[in-house]
Motif scaffolding. Structure first.
Motif, PDB file in Angstrom:
ATOM      1  N   HIS A  59      78.459  68.903  70.479  1.00  0.00           N
ATOM      2  CA  HIS A  59      78.874  69.575  69.247  1.00  0.00           C
ATOM      3  C   HIS A  59      80.165  68.981  68.684  1.00  0.00           C
ATOM      4  O   HIS A  59      80.359  69.017  67.455  1.00  0.00           O
ATOM      5  N   GLU A 286      83.756  77.032  67.423  1.00  0.00           N
ATOM      6  CA  GLU A 286      83.653  78.146  66.483  1.00  0.00           C
ATOM      7  C   GLU A 286      82.393  78.068  65.628  1.00  0.00           C
ATOM      8  O   GLU A 286      82.123  78.983  64.853  1.00  0.00           O
ATOM      9  N   SER A 287      81.624  77.008  65.797  1.00  0.00           N
ATOM     10  CA  SER A 287      80.436  76.826  64.964  1.00  0.00           C
ATOM     11  C   SER A 287      79.300  77.754  65.404  1.00  0.00           C
ATOM     12  O   SER A 287      79.164  78.108  66.574  1.00  0.00           O
ATOM     13  N   ARG A 288      78.484  78.131  64.442  1.00  0.00           N
ATOM     14  CA  ARG A 288      77.324  78.975  64.723  1.00  0.00           C
ATOM     15  C   ARG A 288      76.358  78.259  65.666  1.00  0.00           C
ATOM     16  O   ARG A 288      75.781  78.883  66.572  1.00  0.00           O
ATOM     17  N   GLU A 289      76.184  76.956  65.481  1.00  0.00           N
ATOM     18  CA  GLU A 289      75.237  76.204  66.298  1.00  0.00           C
ATOM     19  C   GLU A 289      75.641  76.204  67.776  1.00  0.00           C
ATOM     20  O   GLU A 289      74.791  76.357  68.662  1.00  0.00           O
ATOM     21  N   ASN A 291      77.498  78.428  69.377  1.00  0.00           N
ATOM     22  CA  ASN A 291      77.375  79.759  69.962  1.00  0.00           C
ATOM     23  C   ASN A 291      75.924  80.203  70.101  1.00  0.00           C
ATOM     24  O   ASN A 291      75.578  80.939  71.031  1.00  0.00           O
ATOM     25  N   THR A 292      75.068  79.721  69.222  1.00  0.00           N
ATOM     26  CA  THR A 292      73.645  80.008  69.360  1.00  0.00           C
ATOM     27  C   THR A 292      73.093  79.338  70.608  1.00  0.00           C
ATOM     28  O   THR A 292      72.340  79.949  71.383  1.00  0.00           O
ATOM     29  N   SER A 295      74.360  81.129  73.665  1.00  0.00           N
ATOM     30  CA  SER A 295      73.701  82.417  73.817  1.00  0.00           C
ATOM     31  C   SER A 295      72.320  82.257  74.432  1.00  0.00           C
ATOM     32  O   SER A 295      71.924  83.007  75.332  1.00  0.00           O
TER      33      SER A 295
END
Length: 412
Positions: A59, A286-289, A291-292, A295
């Motif tokens: 990332h 901090e990116s959505r990618e 953290n997705t 998760s």
């Protein structure tokens, strides 16, 4: 789902370059284009450190156009080998890496072989906090950490290399609760979990992020937690009775649980160049990618950045002489011999000084055989190391460490 929260307040959101002339910032960003950043992982592939390293580097690359990241595993000596390599690298921003928080303990007590000073490294960030969990097999009878006080043969716990957080903290845990536990080093990554399933071990202590899938998959059971937000149904170490010495040890482990999945470079990376790495790291975590992905893999994310992480690492070294003396006493215990029954010698040097075999964790072990200290028998008779031959099947007891010196070799 991972909860992302700021490690400490960041003064200028996304303002890494706020006090840097725009042209200078652009020059430093351009420096990285077309180059490869080597990301050293101080452990074997397949474990938690390796997972985070590959996720972080993948990332970060999204926010550093034209840059290639190469992840390289350099295990050995409880993460010391990898950390030494990171520390000794040229401070040009092209070598960074990750290693175990147990090296804070190792540096505090002056472990031999350390060639780094963590206080001097170029800190980029940390990806998580990682409460410690003591885990046993779901089908085993142990329900409490105090079950391991029972007399009789020692209970076998696995840990990675001597000097790693898992090894050091398991010793500290044993001392804090007066456990009848024997620590078997060499079970890094997921090897301890697999050994519990095979019946070779009965327990281990590791970071929550490393054992979650083992527990949620129904194969393991958490019986103790140290640090972090309490998990439902898992006893907290701080609530169990122990001595003042034990409470001090538990408090020290708990403080280290706030620091996990570091990324750092060697000392002396130019500030502007370090700022580029820190900015990419911050954007990545901090990116959505990011953290997705975390998760979906059930990996916690609790990031910290730059100077904030550096300050916390330096604060970890601010221990009283009494605490350091206690740590030296606890961690100064010599490792017990590891037994490998029925090991096949896969290689023997011409003079018999070096032998290679497969260890209990399935890894290759190279041992230096002493001509005076190692007791050798071949078909029931006392023998010399020169009589050892590749292909022999032997029961081997060796002391894990730099030379993995065998205490006994009994071949048939």
């Amino acid at each position: 789902m991972p909860v992302v929260r700021a490690f400490l307040p960041v003064a200028v959101a996304c303002g890494i370059f706020a006090f840097m002339p725009a042209a200078h910032a652009a020059d430093e960003a351009a420096y990285f284009k077309g180059k490869t950043i080597t990301y050293i992982v101080a452990t074997t592939s397949g474990g938690g450190y390796d997972f985070y390293a590959r996720m972080v580097s993948r990332h970060m690359a999204r926010f550093m156009p034209g840059v290639t990241f190469a992840v390289v595993n350099r295990p050995g000596a409880g993460h010391v080998v990898g950390a030494n390599l990171i520390y000794a690298a040229r401070p040009n921003g092209l070598t960074i890496g990750t290693f175990n928080t147990g090296l804070i303990y190792a540096q505090l007590v002056g472990k031999p072989g350390i060639k780094f000073d963590l206080r001097q490294m170029s800190w980029i960030g940390k990806a998580a906090s990682d409460p410690r969990m003591v885990v046993t097999g779901a089908n085993l009878p142990f329900k409490s950490i105090l079950d391991f006080r029972k007399p009789g043969p020692p209970f076998r716990f696995g840990a990675s290399g001597i000097g790693s957080a898992a090894y050091s903290e398991t010793i500290m845990l044993t001392r804090a609760f007066d456990l009848n536990v024997r620590i078997i080093p060499g079970y890094g990554g997921t090897h301890s979990q697999l050994a519990i399933l095979r019946g070779e071990l009965v327990g281990m202590m590791g970071g929550e992020s490393s054992v979650q899938s083992f527990i949620k998959g129904g194969k393991g059971r958490a019986i103790l937690q140290i640090g972090g937000k309490p998990e439902a149904g898992v006893p907290l170490a701080r609530d169990l009775p122990t001595s003042p010495e034990g409470k001090a040890l538990i408090a020290l482990i708990s403080s280290q649980a706030e620091l996990a999945r570091f990324t750092a470079g060697p000392p002396g990376i130019p500030p502007a160049r370090l700022a580029v790495l820190r900015a990419a790291y911050k954007q990545a975590l901090e990116s959505r990618e990011f953290n997705t992905e975390a998760s979906k893999a059930d990996k916690p994310v609790d990031p910290g950045f730059g100077d904030n992480v550096e300050d916390v690492v330096k604060a970890a070294f601010d221990q009283t002489p009494a605490t350091i003396a206690l740590l030296k006493d606890v961690l100064g215990r010599k490792p017990e011999a590891t037994s490998v029954p029925g090991a096949k010698l896969t290689h023997v040097s011409d003079d018999g000084r070096m032998v290679t075999f497969t260890g209990a964790d399935g890894k290759t072990v190279t041992s230096k055989v002493s001509g005076s200290r190692t007791k050798i028998e071949v078909t029931g008779k006392a023998a010399d190391r020169k009589q050892l031959k590749a292909g022999m099947t032997c029961d081997i007891a060796y002391t894990p460490g730099t030379n993995n010196e065998p205490k006994t070799i009994d071949c048939r």
